[in-house]
Scaffold this motif. Structure first.
Motif, short mmCIF file in Angstrom:
data_model
loop_
_atom_site.label_atom_id
_atom_site.label_comp_id
_atom_site.label_asym_id
_atom_site.label_seq_id
_atom_site.Cartn_x
_atom_site.Cartn_y
_atom_site.Cartn_z
N MET A 48 64.45 16.66 55.39
CA MET A 48 63.40 16.78 56.39
C MET A 48 62.41 17.80 55.83
SD MET A 48 65.24 16.77 60.15
CE MET A 48 66.34 18.14 59.83
N ALA A 49 61.12 17.57 56.06
CA ALA A 49 60.11 18.48 55.54
C ALA A 49 58.88 18.47 56.43
CB ALA A 49 59.71 18.08 54.12
N TRP A 50 58.25 19.64 56.55
CA TRP A 50 56.96 19.76 57.23
C TRP A 50 55.90 19.41 56.21
CZ3 TRP A 50 56.62 20.46 62.35
CH2 TRP A 50 57.74 20.96 63.02
N MET A 51 55.14 18.34 56.47
CA MET A 51 54.17 17.86 55.49
C MET A 51 52.80 17.68 56.11
SD MET A 51 56.48 15.01 53.51
CE MET A 51 55.35 14.83 52.14
N SER A 52 51.78 18.00 55.32
CA SER A 52 50.40 17.73 55.73
C SER A 52 50.08 16.28 55.38
CB SER A 52 49.45 18.66 54.98
OG SER A 52 49.41 18.30 53.61
N PRO A 53 49.02 15.73 55.98
CA PRO A 53 48.62 14.37 55.59
C PRO A 53 48.34 14.27 54.09
CG PRO A 53 47.58 14.95 57.66
CD PRO A 53 48.23 16.21 57.13
N ALA A 54 47.74 15.30 53.49
CA ALA A 54 47.45 15.27 52.05
C ALA A 54 48.74 15.22 51.23
CB ALA A 54 46.61 16.48 51.65
N GLN A 55 49.74 15.99 51.63
CA GLN A 55 51.03 15.97 50.92
C GLN A 55 51.69 14.61 51.05
OE1 GLN A 55 52.56 19.38 53.09
NE2 GLN A 55 52.83 20.50 51.16
N LEU A 56 51.56 14.03 52.22
CA LEU A 56 52.16 12.72 52.45
C LEU A 56 51.47 11.66 51.59
CD1 LEU A 56 54.39 11.48 54.12
CD2 LEU A 56 52.75 11.16 55.97
N ALA A 63 50.10 12.15 48.74
CA ALA A 63 50.43 12.41 47.34
C ALA A 63 51.90 12.14 47.01
CB ALA A 63 50.10 13.87 47.00
N ALA A 64 52.73 11.95 48.01
CA ALA A 64 54.16 11.72 47.79
C ALA A 64 54.38 10.39 47.07
CB ALA A 64 54.91 11.74 49.11
N PRO A 65 55.30 10.35 46.13
CA PRO A 65 55.55 9.10 45.41
C PRO A 65 56.32 8.06 46.22
CG PRO A 65 57.03 10.81 44.63
CD PRO A 65 56.08 11.48 45.60
N GLN A 66 56.93 8.47 47.32
CA GLN A 66 57.71 7.54 48.14
C GLN A 66 56.80 6.77 49.09
OE1 GLN A 66 58.29 10.92 48.20
NE2 GLN A 66 60.10 11.06 46.91
N GLU A 67 57.34 5.67 49.62
CA GLU A 67 56.65 4.90 50.63
C GLU A 67 56.56 5.73 51.91
OE1 GLU A 67 57.98 0.52 50.51
OE2 GLU A 67 59.66 1.70 49.70
N VAL A 68 55.62 5.36 52.79
CA VAL A 68 55.41 6.05 54.06
C VAL A 68 55.35 5.00 55.16
CG1 VAL A 68 53.82 7.49 55.39
CG2 VAL A 68 54.11 7.90 52.94
N PHE A 69 56.07 5.26 56.25
CA PHE A 69 56.06 4.34 57.39
C PHE A 69 55.81 5.09 58.68
CE2 PHE A 69 59.07 2.32 54.33
CZ PHE A 69 58.20 1.33 53.92
N PRO A 70 54.88 4.61 59.51
CA PRO A 70 54.01 3.46 59.26
C PRO A 70 53.03 3.76 58.12
CG PRO A 70 53.44 4.49 61.37
CD PRO A 70 54.63 5.20 60.83
N HIS A 71 52.50 2.72 57.52
CA HIS A 71 51.63 2.87 56.35
C HIS A 71 50.42 3.76 56.63
CE1 HIS A 71 54.02 -0.13 54.31
NE2 HIS A 71 53.77 -1.02 55.27
N SER A 72 49.89 3.69 57.84
CA SER A 72 48.68 4.45 58.19
C SER A 72 49.00 5.84 58.73
CB SER A 72 47.87 3.68 59.23
OG SER A 72 48.65 3.48 60.40
N LEU A 73 50.24 6.31 58.57
CA LEU A 73 50.63 7.60 59.14
C LEU A 73 49.75 8.77 58.71
CD1 LEU A 73 52.58 9.12 60.97
CD2 LEU A 73 54.14 9.32 59.02
N PRO A 74 49.39 8.93 57.43
CA PRO A 74 48.53 10.06 57.07
C PRO A 74 47.19 10.06 57.82
CG PRO A 74 49.52 9.13 55.10
CD PRO A 74 49.83 8.19 56.24
N ASP A 75 46.58 8.89 57.97
CA ASP A 75 45.30 8.80 58.70
C ASP A 75 45.50 9.15 60.18
OD1 ASP A 75 44.04 8.02 56.35
OD2 ASP A 75 44.23 5.89 56.81
N LEU A 76 46.58 8.65 60.77
CA LEU A 76 46.87 8.96 62.17
C LEU A 76 47.06 10.47 62.35
CD1 LEU A 76 47.57 8.08 65.08
CD2 LEU A 76 49.95 7.87 64.30
N LEU A 77 47.78 11.10 61.44
CA LEU A 77 48.00 12.54 61.55
C LEU A 77 46.70 13.32 61.43
CD1 LEU A 77 51.30 12.85 59.47
CD2 LEU A 77 51.03 12.69 61.97
N ASP A 78 45.81 12.87 60.55
CA ASP A 78 44.48 13.51 60.46
C ASP A 78 43.76 13.41 61.81
OD1 ASP A 78 44.37 14.50 57.85
OD2 ASP A 78 43.60 12.61 57.03
#
Length: 189
Positions: free
Chosen positions: A145-153, A155-170
């Motif tokens: 588990m990690a506290w992540m910013s949208p930018a860190q997410l 830049a992460a090499p792993q997949e992200v779900f939902p795909h639009s999560l970084p934009d939603l967090l912004d």
């Protein structure tokens, strides 16, 4: 008789009774997920992998299945407590801020999960994370588990779900506008 002996042939040992077979044969359930966001715009996320495909890992939000008799808000609060140790009340949740239906492969099965996402503002300094409420399944596939910013997410090499999560967090970092975003059906593969 063990659970494995009672399980019909082809049934996954990982998917519990909350997963029901839909008319198309796909395992289906309803889930509540929570975006736990701190004042700096970081969100607590979970990285996991599929036990049958350990080289593939992904970031996702805290949450899980809605039990019989629970509302989505009640399930969200319970899941946060079980998965993180953070105790919330239902009135601390904003939303739902997002809904989606995710189709994904897990434990060699195609699964469909109808999800409602809530937002809760928390302080990491006031909430020590714990794995004490994790199920055996969660212990087997959750890596961190990690506290992540949208930018860190992003830049992460792993997949992200939902795909639009970084934009939603912004979008949610400065407050929720009261609009429920609807993704619809999204394939997580």
């Amino acid at each position: 008789m063990t659970a494995a002996q009672a399980r019909p042939t082809g049934e996954s040992e990982y998917l519990d009774e909350g997963w029901l077979r839909g008319p198309d044969g796909m395992r289906t359930r309803h889930a509540a997920r929570v975006l736990l966001m701190d004042s700096g715009g970081r969100t607590l996320l979970v990285r996991g992998h599929d036990g049958d495909e350990p080289t593939r890992s992904w970031w996702f939000t805290v949450g899980g299945g809605i039990d019989a008799g629970e509302t989505p808000r009640q399930a969200a609060v319970r899941e946060v407590r079980e998965e993180t140790g953070i105790v919330l009340s239902p009135d601390q949740l904003e939303g739902p801020v997002l809904t989606r239906s995710a189709i994904f492969d897990f434990a060699r099965e195609h699964c469909l999960q109808h999800e409602e996402f809530f937002l809760a503002r928390v302080s990491p300094q006031e909430n020590e994370l714990t794995r004490a409420g994790w199920t055996e399944l969660e212990v087997s596939f959750i890596d961190e588990m990690a506290w992540m910013s949208p930018a860190q997410l992003r830049a992460a090499p792993q997949e992200v779900f939902p795909h639009s999560l970084p934009d939603l967090l912004d979008e949610l970092a400065h407050g929720w506008d009261g609009v429920v975003r609807v993704i619809g059906v999204e394939r997580d593969d």
